[in-house]
Design a protein around this motif. Structure first.
Motif, PDB file in Angstrom:
ATOM      1  N   UNK A 110      -1.136  10.261  -0.087  1.00 11.93           N
ATOM      2  CA  UNK A 110      -1.893   9.355   0.769  1.00 11.93           C
ATOM      3  C   UNK A 110      -2.326   8.144  -0.040  1.00 11.93           C
ATOM      4  N   UNK A 111      -2.635   7.064   0.673  1.00  8.89           N
ATOM      5  CA  UNK A 111      -3.124   5.838   0.057  1.00  8.89           C
ATOM      6  C   UNK A 111      -4.458   5.498   0.711  1.00  8.89           C
ATOM      7  N   UNK A 112      -5.472   5.298  -0.104  1.00  2.00           N
ATOM      8  CA  UNK A 112      -6.814   5.017   0.401  1.00  2.00           C
ATOM      9  C   UNK A 112      -7.231   3.625  -0.068  1.00  2.00           C
ATOM     10  N   UNK A 113      -7.460   2.730   0.886  1.00  2.00           N
ATOM     11  CA  UNK A 113      -7.904   1.378   0.584  1.00  2.00           C
ATOM     12  C   UNK A 113      -9.408   1.245   0.833  1.00  2.00           C
ATOM     13  N   UNK A 144      -0.870  -9.625  -1.249  1.00  2.64           N
ATOM     14  CA  UNK A 144      -1.917  -9.164  -2.155  1.00  2.64           C
ATOM     15  C   UNK A 144      -2.329  -7.722  -1.899  1.00  2.64           C
ATOM     16  N   UNK A 145      -1.688  -7.058  -0.941  1.00  3.14           N
ATOM     17  CA  UNK A 145      -1.958  -5.631  -0.712  1.00  3.14           C
ATOM     18  C   UNK A 145      -1.502  -4.839  -1.942  1.00  3.14           C
ATOM     19  N   UNK A 146      -2.363  -3.991  -2.408  1.00  3.02           N
ATOM     20  CA  UNK A 146      -2.083  -3.225  -3.624  1.00  3.02           C
ATOM     21  C   UNK A 146      -1.056  -2.127  -3.350  1.00  3.02           C
ATOM     22  N   UNK A 148       5.727  -2.374   7.675  1.00  5.32           N
ATOM     23  CA  UNK A 148       5.249  -1.303   8.549  1.00  5.32           C
ATOM     24  C   UNK A 148       4.495  -0.306   7.681  1.00  5.32           C
ATOM     25  N   UNK A 149       3.655   0.553   8.287  1.00  3.63           N
ATOM     26  CA  UNK A 149       2.989   1.595   7.490  1.00  3.63           C
ATOM     27  C   UNK A 149       3.984   2.486   6.745  1.00  3.63           C
ATOM     28  N   UNK A 150       5.101   2.827   7.401  1.00  8.92           N
ATOM     29  CA  UNK A 150       6.110   3.658   6.743  1.00  8.92           C
ATOM     30  C   UNK A 150       6.718   2.936   5.540  1.00  8.92           C
ATOM     31  N   UNK A 151       6.957   1.632   5.708  1.00 14.18           N
ATOM     32  CA  UNK A 151       7.498   0.851   4.601  1.00 14.18           C
ATOM     33  C   UNK A 151       6.518   0.730   3.452  1.00 14.18           C
ATOM     34  N   UNK A 152       5.247   0.562   3.771  1.00 14.85           N
ATOM     35  CA  UNK A 152       4.226   0.487   2.732  1.00 14.85           C
ATOM     36  C   UNK A 152       4.147   1.795   1.958  1.00 14.85           C
ATOM     37  N   UNK A 153       4.193   2.920   2.659  1.00 15.68           N
ATOM     38  CA  UNK A 153       4.152   4.213   1.972  1.00 15.68           C
ATOM     39  C   UNK A 153       5.384   4.377   1.078  1.00 15.68           C
ATOM     40  N   UNK A 154       6.542   3.984   1.577  1.00 17.29           N
ATOM     41  CA  UNK A 154       7.759   4.080   0.776  1.00 17.29           C
ATOM     42  C   UNK A 154       7.668   3.201  -0.467  1.00 17.29           C
ATOM     43  N   UNK A 155       7.052   2.031  -0.322  1.00 12.97           N
ATOM     44  CA  UNK A 155       6.879   1.143  -1.473  1.00 12.97           C
ATOM     45  C   UNK A 155       5.950   1.771  -2.511  1.00 12.97           C
ATOM     46  N   UNK A 156       4.877   2.394  -2.050  1.00 14.56           N
ATOM     47  CA  UNK A 156       3.959   3.072  -2.970  1.00 14.56           C
ATOM     48  C   UNK A 156       4.682   4.204  -3.696  1.00 14.56           C
ATOM     49  N   UNK A 157       5.476   4.978  -2.957  1.00 14.98           N
ATOM     50  CA  UNK A 157       6.242   6.060  -3.583  1.00 14.98           C
ATOM     51  C   UNK A 157       7.177   5.519  -4.655  1.00 14.98           C
TER      52      UNK A 157
END
Length: 289
Positions: free
Chosen positions: A259-262, A32-34, A220-229
């Motif tokens: 950047x991603x701000x939650x 459920x993480x956006x 991982x944080x790197x994977x999450x950032x890559x997914x957002x990109x």
């Protein structure tokens, strides 16, 4: 009650603990993480619906109430809560089959951002075998060993042949009703089932036709950032733009890039934020993959 029509069942695995993304996942399950505009659970649901009229299922364990609530909102057939213990990667499949669902079962992951031609995969699977596994080329993992016949020969470090074409399991798989019937009660690790199938002369088919499709592990944080990109790019946006979760208040004078701000992030007036993921109680410096 047996559902004997030919409607495909789709199970999105969403029961994981999300430990690698804590504290982001301390109060919300990873599916459920956006990711820019939607959660991975919703994105995977939309991908599954591209196949047509399917029955959508998810499993849940960690913070299960949230998955159940979201499943209802999205129109899932059922969210299967696993309690008190998680059922692993084989138990959920057996559970759905034992409940009488028929029509085959497509498995998707709730913690990976990917974009495959699912229709082509399911057609190939139905034409080839009773179990099919979709592979990608990810050299850091690549534990699959695929024989010359296109079938699984082994998994490095676990069983089977050491020789063969190396590949990584994408988490996407398809099982016929006949195969599901052979998963034993209490089976936990689906790899043990694959091992049994190989021993019985029914090695799973490994679909290697989409090796270079988009596939990102969000663990991982790197994977999450890559997914957002990747999601930004898919939506026609600049992958370096700031992503701010709805409800977050940005103080005056703040500059944000890539950047991603939650929710819950601490932000000071006039601050410059770049190459970060922030949320309640954490600040990760990342650059993507």
């Amino acid at each position: 009650m047996t559902r004997a029509d030919d409607k495909l069942n789709v199970l999105i695995l969403a029961a994981g603990l999300g430990t690698r993304l804590r504290p982001l996942t301390s109060e919300i399950p990873k599916p459920l993480v956006r990711v820019y505009d939607k959660s991975i659970l919703e994105i995977q649901m939309e991908r599954a619906k591209s196949l047509g009229d399917v029955r959508l299922h998810a499993n849940a364990h960690y913070l299960a109430d949230q998955i159940v609530s979201e499943g209802k909102r999205l129109g899932f057939e059922k969210v299967w809560v696993e309690t008190p213990e998680i059922l692993g990667t084989a138990g959920p499949l057996r559970r759905i089959y034992a409940a009488g669902y028929r029509g085959g079962l497509l498995i998707m992951n709730g913690d990976a951002y990917c974009n495959f031609d699912l229709g082509a995969f399911v057609r190939n699977a139905r034409n080839r075998c009773e179990v099919a596994l979709l592979a990608v080329d990810f050299p850091k993992v690549n534990t699959f060993r695929v024989g010359a016949d296109g079938c699984l020969a082994g998994v490095a470090g676990r069983f089977g042949a050491d020789m063969g074409t190396a590949a990584t399991f994408s988490g996407i798989s398809w099982y016929s009703d006949e195969a599901l019937a052979r998963i034993r009660d209490g089976e936990f690790d689906i790899r043990e089932f694959w091992k049994q199938e190989i021993a019985a002369g029914r090695a799973p088919f490994v679909d290697m036709s989409q090796l270079h499709a988009t596939w990102i592990d969000m663990g991982s944080p790197e994977g999450l950032m890559a997914a957002v990109e990747a999601r930004l790019a898919e939506c026609g946006r600049n992958k370096n733009e700031a992503v701010v979760e709805p409800g977050v208040v940005i103080p005056d004078g703040v500059k944000i890039a890539h950047s991603v701000i939650y929710k819950g992030a601490e932000i000071q007036p006039g601050e410059t934020i770049e190459n970060e993921i922030r949320g309640k109680g954490f600040k990760w410096v990342v650059s993507g993959q």
